[in-house]
Structure formats: structure tokens, C-alpha cells
Scaffold this motif. Structure first.
Motif, mmCIF file in Angstrom:
data_model
loop_
_atom_site.group_PDB
_atom_site.id
_atom_site.type_symbol
_atom_site.label_atom_id
_atom_site.label_comp_id
_atom_site.label_asym_id
_atom_site.label_seq_id
_atom_site.Cartn_x
_atom_site.Cartn_y
_atom_site.Cartn_z
ATOM 1 N N TRP A 1 36.871 48.367 41.224
ATOM 2 C CA TRP A 1 38.167 47.720 41.050
ATOM 3 C C TRP A 1 37.971 46.210 41.024
ATOM 4 O O TRP A 1 37.117 45.678 41.745
ATOM 5 C CB TRP A 1 39.084 48.012 42.237
ATOM 6 N N VAL A 2 38.775 45.503 40.243
ATOM 7 C CA VAL A 2 38.871 44.047 40.297
ATOM 8 C C VAL A 2 40.348 43.691 40.283
ATOM 9 O O VAL A 2 41.157 44.385 39.655
ATOM 10 C CB VAL A 2 38.148 43.336 39.125
ATOM 11 N N GLY A 3 40.712 42.639 41.003
ATOM 12 C CA GLY A 3 42.119 42.277 41.029
ATOM 13 C C GLY A 3 42.396 41.008 41.797
ATOM 14 O O GLY A 3 41.494 40.213 42.077
ATOM 15 N N GLN A 4 43.662 40.871 42.147
ATOM 16 C CA GLN A 4 44.152 39.648 42.768
ATOM 17 C C GLN A 4 45.281 40.005 43.720
ATOM 18 O O GLN A 4 46.089 40.890 43.434
ATOM 19 C CB GLN A 4 44.660 38.723 41.657
ATOM 20 N N ILE A 5 45.342 39.291 44.846
ATOM 21 C CA ILE A 5 46.411 39.512 45.818
ATOM 22 C C ILE A 5 47.585 38.598 45.483
ATOM 23 O O ILE A 5 47.401 37.478 45.010
ATOM 24 C CB ILE A 5 45.911 39.264 47.264
ATOM 25 N N GLU A 6 48.780 39.113 45.697
ATOM 26 C CA GLU A 6 50.002 38.338 45.508
ATOM 27 C C GLU A 6 50.889 38.519 46.723
ATOM 28 O O GLU A 6 50.893 39.576 47.338
ATOM 29 C CB GLU A 6 50.767 38.813 44.267
ATOM 30 N N SER A 7 51.638 37.487 47.056
ATOM 31 C CA SER A 7 52.615 37.575 48.139
ATOM 32 C C SER A 7 54.002 37.490 47.533
ATOM 33 O O SER A 7 54.265 36.648 46.668
ATOM 34 C CB SER A 7 52.422 36.448 49.155
ATOM 35 N N GLY A 8 54.875 38.386 47.984
ATOM 36 C CA GLY A 8 56.239 38.393 47.474
ATOM 37 C C GLY A 8 57.215 38.766 48.567
ATOM 38 O O GLY A 8 56.855 38.843 49.746
ATOM 39 N N ALA A 9 58.438 39.039 48.173
ATOM 40 C CA ALA A 9 59.494 39.381 49.130
ATOM 41 C C ALA A 9 59.157 40.639 49.920
ATOM 42 O O ALA A 9 59.542 40.769 51.080
ATOM 43 C CB ALA A 9 60.821 39.563 48.388
ATOM 44 N N SER A 10 58.423 41.569 49.306
ATOM 45 C CA SER A 10 58.083 42.816 49.989
ATOM 46 C C SER A 10 56.723 42.756 50.683
ATOM 47 O O SER A 10 56.212 43.781 51.132
ATOM 48 C CB SER A 10 58.110 43.977 48.995
ATOM 49 N N GLY A 11 56.128 41.573 50.771
ATOM 50 C CA GLY A 11 54.848 41.413 51.447
ATOM 51 C C GLY A 11 53.707 41.227 50.471
ATOM 52 O O GLY A 11 53.912 40.912 49.303
ATOM 53 N N GLN A 12 52.497 41.449 50.944
ATOM 54 C CA GLN A 12 51.314 41.258 50.114
ATOM 55 C C GLN A 12 51.001 42.517 49.316
ATOM 56 O O GLN A 12 51.098 43.631 49.829
ATOM 57 C CB GLN A 12 50.108 40.914 50.979
ATOM 58 N N VAL A 13 50.611 42.325 48.058
ATOM 59 C CA VAL A 13 50.157 43.410 47.203
ATOM 60 C C VAL A 13 48.881 42.981 46.495
ATOM 61 O O VAL A 13 48.692 41.804 46.213
ATOM 62 C CB VAL A 13 51.213 43.853 46.160
ATOM 63 N N ILE A 14 48.006 43.946 46.252
ATOM 64 C CA ILE A 14 46.807 43.705 45.457
ATOM 65 C C ILE A 14 46.994 44.455 44.153
ATOM 66 O O ILE A 14 47.179 45.675 44.151
ATOM 67 C CB ILE A 14 45.533 44.208 46.170
ATOM 68 N N LYS A 15 46.962 43.734 43.037
ATOM 69 C CA LYS A 15 47.074 44.343 41.718
ATOM 70 C C LYS A 15 45.677 44.417 41.119
ATOM 71 O O LYS A 15 44.970 43.408 41.055
ATOM 72 C CB LYS A 15 48.010 43.536 40.828
ATOM 73 N N THR A 16 45.260 45.625 40.706
ATOM 74 C CA THR A 16 43.890 45.828 40.245
ATOM 75 C C THR A 16 43.819 46.619 38.946
ATOM 76 O O THR A 16 44.749 47.334 38.574
ATOM 77 C CB THR A 16 43.064 46.614 41.288
ATOM 78 N N LEU A 17 42.676 46.489 38.301
ATOM 79 C CA LEU A 17 42.251 47.383 37.232
ATOM 80 C C LEU A 17 41.001 48.077 37.739
ATOM 81 O O LEU A 17 40.219 47.485 38.486
ATOM 82 C CB LEU A 17 41.930 46.612 35.955
ATOM 83 N N TRP A 18 40.806 49.359 37.351
ATOM 84 C CA TRP A 18 39.637 50.090 37.828
ATOM 85 C C TRP A 18 38.943 50.804 36.677
ATOM 86 O O TRP A 18 39.551 51.070 35.639
ATOM 87 C CB TRP A 18 39.993 51.090 38.919
ATOM 88 N N GLN A 19 37.653 51.079 36.901
ATOM 89 C CA GLN A 19 36.875 51.931 36.011
ATOM 90 C C GLN A 19 36.053 52.872 36.872
ATOM 91 O O GLN A 19 35.497 52.460 37.888
ATOM 92 C CB GLN A 19 35.944 51.129 35.112
ATOM 93 N N MET A 20 36.007 54.135 36.464
ATOM 94 C CA MET A 20 35.199 55.125 37.171
ATOM 95 C C MET A 20 34.197 55.724 36.200
ATOM 96 O O MET A 20 34.541 56.033 35.057
ATOM 97 C CB MET A 20 36.060 56.257 37.732
ATOM 98 N N THR A 21 32.958 55.868 36.659
ATOM 99 C CA THR A 21 31.964 56.589 35.884
ATOM 100 C C THR A 21 31.584 57.852 36.641
ATOM 101 O O THR A 21 31.531 57.842 37.869
ATOM 102 C CB THR A 21 30.733 55.709 35.577
ATOM 103 N N LYS A 22 31.389 58.919 35.891
ATOM 104 C CA LYS A 22 31.043 60.205 36.499
ATOM 105 C C LYS A 22 29.955 60.852 35.660
ATOM 106 O O LYS A 22 29.762 60.525 34.497
ATOM 107 C CB LYS A 22 32.265 61.107 36.599
ATOM 108 N N LYS A 23 29.249 61.795 36.239
ATOM 109 C CA LYS A 23 28.163 62.494 35.557
ATOM 110 C C LYS A 23 28.723 63.342 34.415
ATOM 111 O O LYS A 23 29.692 64.082 34.599
ATOM 112 C CB LYS A 23 27.412 63.378 36.567
ATOM 113 N N VAL A 24 28.111 63.189 33.228
ATOM 114 C CA VAL A 24 28.461 64.015 32.073
ATOM 115 C C VAL A 24 27.165 64.455 31.388
ATOM 116 O O VAL A 24 26.078 63.971 31.712
ATOM 117 C CB VAL A 24 29.345 63.244 31.058
ATOM 118 N N ALA A 25 27.282 65.338 30.438
ATOM 119 C CA ALA A 25 26.113 65.816 29.693
ATOM 120 C C ALA A 25 25.529 64.697 28.832
ATOM 121 O O ALA A 25 26.251 63.779 28.404
ATOM 122 C CB ALA A 25 26.519 66.993 28.808
#
Length: 127
Positions: A85-109
Motif C-alpha cells: 500500500w502507498v498513501g497519505q494521511i488526512e485530518s478532517g471533521a471525522s478524524g484522521q484517515v489514511i487514503k491508499t492505493l494497493w497492489q497484491m501479487t499472488k502465485k500463478v502458473a
């Protein structure tokens, strides 16, 4: 597609003011990551409510922070898969949130390597 090293030319020079990411964070699927921060290094666990077996699964987490930026990798204990995951933290009215993008690699043939990569986004709220 832009090469990562060329994209680095657009990054801000220097490092950001340290933010403490330590604690528990929950995403929109109810999965929880527990972060322990020491300077700019992250360690912890990620407990996913979504897995191929339908059971809760845990992964070991390692990462880095730089100011409000975060990057971490989870090696899943029960699966031959790694997610980053990579992202950035933000603070707002509802508190802190981390917004991310992710990539997953898994075993394949052999020959199916492009099918091994999945991608998406997550928003984590501090618990």
C-alpha cells in the motif's frame, strides 16, 4: 506509462514533519492494521476479514513513513501472496484517515504473470 524514476522528479525535496501513525486502523471492509512506529519505520500486523478461505487471515506488516506519507507491505501468513500500500494521511471533521492505493501479487502458473497482480484502494480510519 510514466517510469517511477521520472515521477520522482515531481516529488518535494526533503522530508516532511513526522506524524505518528501508531495504533489501530480499520478499512471499509472491517480489516484492521495495527501499526507500531519507531522514527520513520513501521512494524505491525494486518488482520483481513476477506480471504480466499472465507476466514480471517493475518499478515506481518513492514513499512515507512515520511511526514504525512505512508508505505507498507504485508506478507500473508496463510497464503502465497504479498500486498503493498502507498498513501497519505488526512485530518478532517471525522478524524484522521489514511487514503491508499494497493497492489497484491499472488502465485500463478508460469505464463500467467500479469494475472498475478490485483490492484485497488483502501481508506483506513483510526480506531
Amino acid at each position: 506509462m510514466q517510469h517511477q524514476e521520472r515521477a520522482l522528479q515531481l516529488a518535494k525535496v526533503g522530508t516532511g514533519t513526522m506524524i505518528d501513525f501508531s495504533g489501530d486502523w480499520k478499512n471499509e471492509l472491517g480489516s484492521v492494521m495495527h501499526l507500531v512506529q519507531s522514527a520513520d519505520i513501521l512494524n505491525g500486523t494486518y488482520t483481513s476479514n476477506v480471504s480466499g478461505t472465507g476466514e480471517v487471515t493475518i499478515g506481518d506488516l513492514k513499512g515507512y513513513v515520511d511526514g504525512d506519507l505512508i508505505s507498507f507491505v504485508v506478507h500473508w501468513r496463510d497464503f502465497q501472496a504479498i500486498t503493498s500500500w502507498v498513501g497519505q494521511i488526512e485530518s478532517g471533521a471525522s478524524g484522521q484517515v489514511i487514503k491508499t492505493l494497493w497492489q497484491m501479487t499472488k502465485k500463478v502458473a508460469v505464463g500467467e504473470e500479469w494475472a498475478s497482480i490485483n490492484a485497488g484502494s483502501d481508506i483506513f480510519n483510526r480506531v
